[in-house]
Design a protein around this motif. Structure first.
Motif, PDB file in Angstrom:
ATOM      1  N   THR A  27       0.845  -1.138   0.000  1.00 19.54           N
ATOM      2  CA  THR A  27       0.000   0.179   0.103  1.00 19.54           C
ATOM      3  C   THR A  27       0.708   1.294  -0.009  1.00 19.54           C
ATOM      4  OG1 THR A  27      -1.675  -1.386   1.261  1.00 19.54           O
ATOM      5  CG2 THR A  27      -1.807   1.252   1.026  1.00 19.54           C
ATOM      6  N   GLU A  28       1.939   1.240   0.632  1.00 20.21           N
ATOM      7  CA  GLU A  28       2.755   2.387   0.639  1.00 20.21           C
ATOM      8  C   GLU A  28       3.405   2.525  -0.455  1.00 20.21           C
ATOM      9  OE1 GLU A  28       5.794   2.140   3.707  1.00 20.21           O
ATOM     10  OE2 GLU A  28       4.445   1.932   5.479  1.00 20.21           O
ATOM     11  N   SER A  29       3.837   1.631  -1.203  1.00 17.76           N
ATOM     12  CA  SER A  29       4.413   1.669  -2.684  1.00 17.76           C
ATOM     13  C   SER A  29       3.599   2.187  -3.614  1.00 17.76           C
ATOM     14  CB  SER A  29       5.128   0.459  -2.955  1.00 17.76           C
ATOM     15  OG  SER A  29       6.149  -0.047  -2.071  1.00 17.76           O
ATOM     16  N   ALA A  30       2.247   1.800  -3.412  1.00 20.46           N
ATOM     17  CA  ALA A  30       1.038   2.130  -4.513  1.00 20.46           C
ATOM     18  C   ALA A  30       0.694   3.642  -4.167  1.00 20.46           C
ATOM     19  CB  ALA A  30      -0.093   1.275  -4.029  1.00 20.46           C
ATOM     20  N   ASP A  31       0.810   4.312  -2.975  1.00 19.90           N
ATOM     21  CA  ASP A  31       0.917   5.601  -2.816  1.00 19.90           C
ATOM     22  C   ASP A  31       1.979   6.422  -3.616  1.00 19.90           C
ATOM     23  OD1 ASP A  31      -1.331   4.917  -1.172  1.00 19.90           O
ATOM     24  OD2 ASP A  31      -0.194   4.921   0.554  1.00 19.90           O
ATOM     25  N   ARG A  32       2.960   5.990  -3.938  1.00 19.73           N
ATOM     26  CA  ARG A  32       3.780   6.843  -4.809  1.00 19.73           C
ATOM     27  C   ARG A  32       3.339   7.226  -6.156  1.00 19.73           C
ATOM     28  NH1 ARG A  32       8.735   2.963  -3.371  1.00 19.73           N
ATOM     29  NH2 ARG A  32       8.866   3.187  -1.005  1.00 19.73           N
ATOM     30  N   TYR A  33       2.420   6.368  -6.676  1.00 17.27           N
ATOM     31  CA  TYR A  33       1.829   6.739  -7.998  1.00 17.27           C
ATOM     32  C   TYR A  33       0.752   7.722  -7.989  1.00 17.27           C
ATOM     33  CZ  TYR A  33       4.187   2.339  -9.337  1.00 17.27           C
ATOM     34  OH  TYR A  33       5.181   1.303  -9.857  1.00 17.27           O
ATOM     35  N   LYS A  34       0.837   8.547  -8.834  1.00 19.41           N
ATOM     36  CA  LYS A  34      -0.131   9.883  -9.046  1.00 19.41           C
ATOM     37  C   LYS A  34      -1.497   9.418  -9.282  1.00 19.41           C
ATOM     38  CE  LYS A  34       3.488  12.462  -8.882  1.00 19.41           C
ATOM     39  NZ  LYS A  34       3.940  12.479  -7.315  1.00 19.41           N
ATOM     40  N   THR A  35      -1.769   8.626 -10.341  1.00 15.42           N
ATOM     41  CA  THR A  35      -3.312   8.362 -10.820  1.00 15.42           C
ATOM     42  C   THR A  35      -3.794   7.184 -10.324  1.00 15.42           C
ATOM     43  OG1 THR A  35      -2.672   7.075 -12.564  1.00 15.42           O
ATOM     44  CG2 THR A  35      -2.788   9.434 -12.948  1.00 15.42           C
ATOM     45  N   LYS A  36      -5.029   7.096  -9.955  1.00 11.21           N
ATOM     46  CA  LYS A  36      -5.985   5.850  -9.471  1.00 11.21           C
ATOM     47  C   LYS A  36      -5.641   4.623 -10.367  1.00 11.21           C
ATOM     48  CE  LYS A  36      -9.906   7.557  -7.108  1.00 11.21           C
ATOM     49  NZ  LYS A  36     -11.407   7.467  -7.019  1.00 11.21           N
ATOM     50  N   GLU A  37      -5.471   4.702 -11.630  1.00  7.50           N
ATOM     51  CA  GLU A  37      -5.355   3.605 -12.453  1.00  7.50           C
ATOM     52  C   GLU A  37      -3.940   2.874 -12.379  1.00  7.50           C
ATOM     53  OE1 GLU A  37      -6.244   6.826 -13.707  1.00  7.50           O
ATOM     54  OE2 GLU A  37      -8.395   6.400 -14.124  1.00  7.50           O
ATOM     55  N   GLN A  38      -3.004   3.701 -12.222  1.00  5.75           N
ATOM     56  CA  GLN A  38      -1.585   3.408 -11.775  1.00  5.75           C
ATOM     57  C   GLN A  38      -1.469   2.472 -10.632  1.00  5.75           C
ATOM     58  OE1 GLN A  38       0.590   7.012 -12.136  1.00  5.75           O
ATOM     59  NE2 GLN A  38       1.434   6.478 -14.233  1.00  5.75           N
ATOM     60  N   LYS A  39      -2.130   3.150  -9.580  1.00  3.71           N
ATOM     61  CA  LYS A  39      -2.390   2.702  -8.063  1.00  3.71           C
ATOM     62  C   LYS A  39      -3.047   1.151  -8.160  1.00  3.71           C
ATOM     63  CE  LYS A  39      -2.124   6.852  -5.314  1.00  3.71           C
ATOM     64  NZ  LYS A  39      -3.017   7.579  -4.448  1.00  3.71           N
ATOM     65  N   LYS A  40      -4.031   1.243  -8.905  1.00  6.58           N
ATOM     66  CA  LYS A  40      -4.825   0.141  -9.118  1.00  6.58           C
ATOM     67  C   LYS A  40      -4.232  -1.114  -9.864  1.00  6.58           C
ATOM     68  CE  LYS A  40      -9.161  -1.602 -10.631  1.00  6.58           C
ATOM     69  NZ  LYS A  40     -10.599  -1.120 -11.475  1.00  6.58           N
ATOM     70  N   GLU A  41      -3.483  -0.729 -10.854  1.00  4.26           N
ATOM     71  CA  GLU A  41      -2.756  -1.737 -11.473  1.00  4.26           C
ATOM     72  C   GLU A  41      -1.339  -2.053 -10.724  1.00  4.26           C
ATOM     73  OE1 GLU A  41       0.031  -2.049 -15.819  1.00  4.26           O
ATOM     74  OE2 GLU A  41      -0.983  -0.318 -15.298  1.00  4.26           O
ATOM     75  N   TYR A  42      -0.800  -1.224  -9.846  1.00  7.28           N
ATOM     76  CA  TYR A  42       0.136  -1.774  -9.167  1.00  7.28           C
ATOM     77  C   TYR A  42      -0.208  -2.621  -8.048  1.00  7.28           C
ATOM     78  CZ  TYR A  42       4.069  -1.854  -5.931  1.00  7.28           C
ATOM     79  OH  TYR A  42       5.115  -2.030  -5.064  1.00  7.28           O
ATOM     80  N   LEU A  43      -1.425  -2.433  -7.345  1.00 12.03           N
ATOM     81  CA  LEU A  43      -1.803  -3.205  -6.429  1.00 12.03           C
ATOM     82  C   LEU A  43      -2.331  -4.659  -6.692  1.00 12.03           C
ATOM     83  CD1 LEU A  43      -4.131  -0.760  -4.243  1.00 12.03           C
ATOM     84  CD2 LEU A  43      -2.035  -1.676  -3.527  1.00 12.03           C
ATOM     85  N   SER A  44      -2.716  -4.621  -8.135  1.00  5.97           N
ATOM     86  CA  SER A  44      -3.116  -5.798  -8.782  1.00  5.97           C
ATOM     87  C   SER A  44      -1.894  -6.736  -8.995  1.00  5.97           C
ATOM     88  CB  SER A  44      -3.836  -5.637  -9.983  1.00  5.97           C
ATOM     89  OG  SER A  44      -4.125  -7.057 -10.902  1.00  5.97           O
ATOM     90  N   ASN A  45      -0.770  -5.947  -9.666  1.00  4.21           N
ATOM     91  CA  ASN A  45       0.332  -6.771 -10.196  1.00  4.21           C
ATOM     92  C   ASN A  45       1.085  -7.341  -8.653  1.00  4.21           C
ATOM     93  OD1 ASN A  45      -0.158  -6.440 -12.583  1.00  4.21           O
ATOM     94  ND2 ASN A  45       1.163  -4.612 -12.734  1.00  4.21           N
ATOM     95  N   ALA A  46       0.950  -6.600  -7.529  1.00  4.99           N
ATOM     96  CA  ALA A  46       1.619  -6.908  -6.279  1.00  4.99           C
ATOM     97  C   ALA A  46       0.764  -8.020  -5.582  1.00  4.99           C
ATOM     98  CB  ALA A  46       2.000  -5.777  -5.524  1.00  4.99           C
TER      99      ALA A  46
END
Length: 126
Positions: free
Chosen positions: A90-109
């Protein structure tokens, strides 16, 4: 922590629900002269619900094997590790700017899988 007896009780409840659904389905199909479409649709839903109950029984049986093989302290340690992993993701995902990038990162992780594992372990500890 849930015991084997607790999980077996849940399995018995699932079996009772299946039996009630089967009785209801038998009533639908015992009608003479054909089954109306509404009843056929209801029967289809009943059979889907029976399948869901069967899936839950299989899940509970897997949990029984897990509970028998793992001490409570081991479950607590696994839960702590998973909480830490979810927090780091979750901390790593917070580094991304857009919701789509966060969502993709969380999915991949694998955040969703880890959250499901956390929920399952918390269920066992309740």
């Amino acid at each position: 922590m849930k015991t084997v007896e607790d999980l077996n009780r849940l399995i018995r409840n699932e079996i009772a629900a299946i039996e009630a659904l089967r009785r209801e389905d038998e009533k639908i199909w015992s009608v003479r002269g054909g089954v109306p479409d509404d009843y056929a649709k209801r029967s289809k839903k009943i059979r889907r619900m029976i399948g869901n109950h069967n899936d839950e029984i299989a899940h509970l049986r897997r949990l029984i094997r897990f509970v028998e093989a793992t001490p409570e302290e081991g479950v607590r340690m696994m839960l702590d590790q998973l909480h830490g992993q979810v927090a780091r993701i979750t901390e790593s995902a917070d580094r991304y700017k857009t919701k789509e990038q966060k969502k993709e990162y969380l999915s991949n992780a694998g955040a969703q899988l880890k959250r499901a594992q956390v929920a399952e372990l918390e269920f066992l500890l309740r």
